[in-house]
Design a protein around this motif. Structure first.
Motif, PDB file in Angstrom:
ATOM      1  N   VAL A   1       3.042  11.520   2.605  1.00  0.00           N
ATOM      2  CA  VAL A   1       4.440  11.114   2.774  1.00  0.00           C
ATOM      3  C   VAL A   1       4.701  10.942   4.262  1.00  0.00           C
ATOM      4  O   VAL A   1       4.411  11.843   5.061  1.00  0.00           O
ATOM      5  CB  VAL A   1       5.408  12.148   2.181  1.00  0.00           C
ATOM      6  N   ILE A   2       5.230   9.779   4.625  1.00  0.00           N
ATOM      7  CA  ILE A   2       5.495   9.477   6.032  1.00  0.00           C
ATOM      8  C   ILE A   2       6.988   9.500   6.306  1.00  0.00           C
ATOM      9  O   ILE A   2       7.743   8.698   5.748  1.00  0.00           O
ATOM     10  CB  ILE A   2       4.913   8.104   6.440  1.00  0.00           C
ATOM     11  N   ASN A   3       7.394  10.457   7.131  1.00  0.00           N
ATOM     12  CA  ASN A   3       8.761  10.588   7.632  1.00  0.00           C
ATOM     13  C   ASN A   3       9.823  10.665   6.541  1.00  0.00           C
ATOM     14  O   ASN A   3      10.953  10.216   6.738  1.00  0.00           O
ATOM     15  CB  ASN A   3       9.078   9.443   8.603  1.00  0.00           C
ATOM     16  N   GLY A   4       9.450  11.220   5.402  1.00  0.00           N
ATOM     17  CA  GLY A   4      10.401  11.394   4.306  1.00  0.00           C
ATOM     18  C   GLY A   4      10.815  10.112   3.631  1.00  0.00           C
ATOM     19  O   GLY A   4      11.660  10.120   2.729  1.00  0.00           O
ATOM     20  N   LYS A   5      10.214   8.980   4.034  1.00  0.00           N
ATOM     21  CA  LYS A   5      10.652   7.669   3.544  1.00  0.00           C
ATOM     22  C   LYS A   5       9.620   6.946   2.688  1.00  0.00           C
ATOM     23  O   LYS A   5       9.975   6.161   1.812  1.00  0.00           O
ATOM     24  CB  LYS A   5      11.004   6.759   4.728  1.00  0.00           C
TER      25      LYS A   5
ATOM     26  N   GLY B   1       0.784  -1.231   0.000  1.00  0.00           N
ATOM     27  CA  GLY B   1       0.000   0.000   0.000  1.00  0.00           C
ATOM     28  C   GLY B   1       0.810   1.273   0.000  1.00  0.00           C
ATOM     29  O   GLY B   1       0.262   2.355   0.180  1.00  0.00           O
ATOM     30  N   TYR B   2       2.111   1.169  -0.197  1.00  0.00           N
ATOM     31  CA  TYR B   2       2.946   2.360  -0.217  1.00  0.00           C
ATOM     32  C   TYR B   2       4.192   2.122  -1.060  1.00  0.00           C
ATOM     33  O   TYR B   2       4.509   0.983  -1.407  1.00  0.00           O
ATOM     34  CB  TYR B   2       3.358   2.755   1.206  1.00  0.00           C
ATOM     35  N   GLU B   3       4.867   3.200  -1.383  1.00  0.00           N
ATOM     36  CA  GLU B   3       6.147   3.140  -2.071  1.00  0.00           C
ATOM     37  C   GLU B   3       7.235   3.674  -1.150  1.00  0.00           C
ATOM     38  O   GLU B   3       6.993   4.578  -0.352  1.00  0.00           O
ATOM     39  CB  GLU B   3       6.129   4.002  -3.350  1.00  0.00           C
ATOM     40  N   THR B   4       8.422   3.119  -1.278  1.00  0.00           N
ATOM     41  CA  THR B   4       9.564   3.620  -0.519  1.00  0.00           C
ATOM     42  C   THR B   4      10.279   4.671  -1.359  1.00  0.00           C
ATOM     43  O   THR B   4      10.592   4.432  -2.527  1.00  0.00           O
ATOM     44  CB  THR B   4      10.545   2.478  -0.189  1.00  0.00           C
ATOM     45  N   LEU B   5      10.490   5.848  -0.780  1.00  0.00           N
ATOM     46  CA  LEU B   5      11.140   6.925  -1.504  1.00  0.00           C
ATOM     47  C   LEU B   5      12.647   6.703  -1.536  1.00  0.00           C
ATOM     48  O   LEU B   5      13.258   6.340  -0.531  1.00  0.00           O
ATOM     49  CB  LEU B   5      10.848   8.271  -0.839  1.00  0.00           C
ATOM     50  N   SER B   6      13.233   6.917  -2.704  1.00  0.00           N
ATOM     51  CA  SER B   6      14.683   6.759  -2.843  1.00  0.00           C
ATOM     52  C   SER B   6      15.234   7.924  -3.666  1.00  0.00           C
ATOM     53  O   SER B   6      14.883   8.085  -4.828  1.00  0.00           O
ATOM     54  CB  SER B   6      15.011   5.431  -3.534  1.00  0.00           C
ATOM     55  N   PRO B   7      16.054   8.779  -3.026  1.00  0.00           N
ATOM     56  CA  PRO B   7      16.511   8.655  -1.645  1.00  0.00           C
ATOM     57  C   PRO B   7      15.455   9.185  -0.667  1.00  0.00           C
ATOM     58  O   PRO B   7      14.575   9.947  -1.045  1.00  0.00           O
ATOM     59  CB  PRO B   7      17.755   9.546  -1.623  1.00  0.00           C
ATOM     60  N   ALA B   8      15.571   8.769   0.581  1.00  0.00           N
ATOM     61  CA  ALA B   8      14.707   9.318   1.628  1.00  0.00           C
ATOM     62  C   ALA B   8      15.006  10.800   1.786  1.00  0.00           C
ATOM     63  O   ALA B   8      16.128  11.247   1.567  1.00  0.00           O
ATOM     64  CB  ALA B   8      14.955   8.586   2.947  1.00  0.00           C
ATOM     65  N   GLN B   9      13.975  11.571   2.149  1.00  0.00           N
ATOM     66  CA  GLN B   9      14.116  13.021   2.276  1.00  0.00           C
ATOM     67  C   GLN B   9      14.230  13.434   3.743  1.00  0.00           C
ATOM     68  O   GLN B   9      13.607  12.817   4.612  1.00  0.00           O
ATOM     69  CB  GLN B   9      12.921  13.720   1.633  1.00  0.00           C
ATOM     70  N   PRO B  10      15.014  14.468   4.026  1.00  0.00           N
ATOM     71  CA  PRO B  10      15.131  14.941   5.413  1.00  0.00           C
ATOM     72  C   PRO B  10      13.809  15.512   5.917  1.00  0.00           C
ATOM     73  O   PRO B  10      13.018  16.041   5.136  1.00  0.00           O
ATOM     74  CB  PRO B  10      16.214  16.021   5.321  1.00  0.00           C
ATOM     75  N   THR B  11      13.568  15.400   7.204  1.00  0.00           N
ATOM     76  CA  THR B  11      12.353  15.942   7.811  1.00  0.00           C
ATOM     77  C   THR B  11      12.684  17.215   8.581  1.00  0.00           C
ATOM     78  O   THR B  11      13.849  17.495   8.866  1.00  0.00           O
ATOM     79  CB  THR B  11      11.710  14.911   8.759  1.00  0.00           C
ATOM     80  N   ASN B  12      11.659  17.964   8.926  1.00  0.00           N
ATOM     81  CA  ASN B  12      11.865  19.222   9.658  1.00  0.00           C
ATOM     82  C   ASN B  12      12.384  18.991  11.068  1.00  0.00           C
ATOM     83  O   ASN B  12      13.185  19.764  11.585  1.00  0.00           O
ATOM     84  CB  ASN B  12      10.561  20.021   9.720  1.00  0.00           C
ATOM     85  N   ASN B  13      11.892  17.907  11.695  1.00  0.00           N
ATOM     86  CA  ASN B  13      12.258  17.624  13.085  1.00  0.00           C
ATOM     87  C   ASN B  13      12.540  16.132  13.235  1.00  0.00           C
ATOM     88  O   ASN B  13      11.611  15.319  13.332  1.00  0.00           O
ATOM     89  CB  ASN B  13      11.128  18.048  14.026  1.00  0.00           C
ATOM     90  N   PRO B  14      13.818  15.744  13.261  1.00  0.00           N
ATOM     91  CA  PRO B  14      14.180  14.325  13.364  1.00  0.00           C
ATOM     92  C   PRO B  14      13.663  13.643  14.626  1.00  0.00           C
ATOM     93  O   PRO B  14      13.630  12.414  14.700  1.00  0.00           O
ATOM     94  CB  PRO B  14      15.711  14.362  13.358  1.00  0.00           C
TER      95      PRO B  14
END
Length: 208
Positions: A173-177, A27-40
């Motif tokens: 988008v969940i957690n940039g990933k 039900g989702y795709e993995t983003l490549s590359p993962a993106q940075p988030t505002n607050n780790p």
């Protein structure tokens, strides 16, 4: 020789179908590359939407309920997508509401005005009337609407969607990933399930 070729071909076909089914069931795709988030330190969830999208309108009540139930470690961000000049006009309305701190007051009603009442809310004067009807001072609206902050967010909006590979809405988008949407998840309800699964997973990773 032919007997050997046919089973091999079938195995390749079955493997391809199996891989496809796994991708669909996730039900989702993995983003490549993962993106940075505002607050780790938090799990970031970004919604890409457009007020003129009937699917976004249908998804909004489910999402609003989801947002209210999330723990403190989740940071939810709404991000208007801009794929045309009309989308841009509606995005500017959202960014103006954000600058004025009245998103919670106008967001659902703006959806309703566009989707149900079929109001034309595109230019500054039309939007001014809408905001004034929701208790915003007209002068303050016009100042925010024409502000450097709103202009900057408008210029960045297109790049944000590209960065995450967004081609349609609603999309999450969940957690940039990870990215999910209706076609990937299968339904709006399934999108919520996927979001819950990934937020739980990423929350566990934060605690390690």
């Amino acid at each position: 020789m032919l007997k050997k070729i046919i089973p091999t071909g079938l195995l390749i076909l079955l493997f391809s179908c199996s891989t496809l089914l796994k991708a669909e069931s996730a039900g989702y795709e993995t983003l490549s590359p993962a993106q940075p988030t505002n607050n780790p330190a938090k799990v970031e969830v970004i919604e890409f939407f457009w007020y003129g999208c009937p699917h976004c309108y249908d998804f909004e009540p489910l999402l609003a309920k989801w947002v209210k139930s999330q723990p403190a470690n989740v940071e939810f961000i709404r991000q208007p997508a801009v794929f045309s000049s009309l989308w841009g006009k509606h995005a500017k309305a959202y960014f103006t509401a954000e600058a004025l701190g009245v998103v919670d007051k106008v967001h659902a009603d703006f959806f309703d005005a566009i989707q149900v009442k079929k109001q034309k809310l595109e230019d500054e004067d039309q939007l001014a009337k809408f905001f004034v009807a929701h208790g915003v001072d007209e002068a303050q609206f016009r100042t925010a609407y024409n502000s450097f902050l709103v202009d900057t967010k408008m210029r960045q909006a297109g790049a944000v969607a590209t960065r995450y590979g967004i081609t349609g809405v609603p999309a999450i988008v969940i957690n940039g990933k990870y990215k999910t949407n209706g076609p990937l998840a299968g339904s709006h309800e399934k999108m919520i399930e996927v979001m819950n699964q990934l937020v739980k997973q990423e929350s566990a990773n934060l605690s390690k």
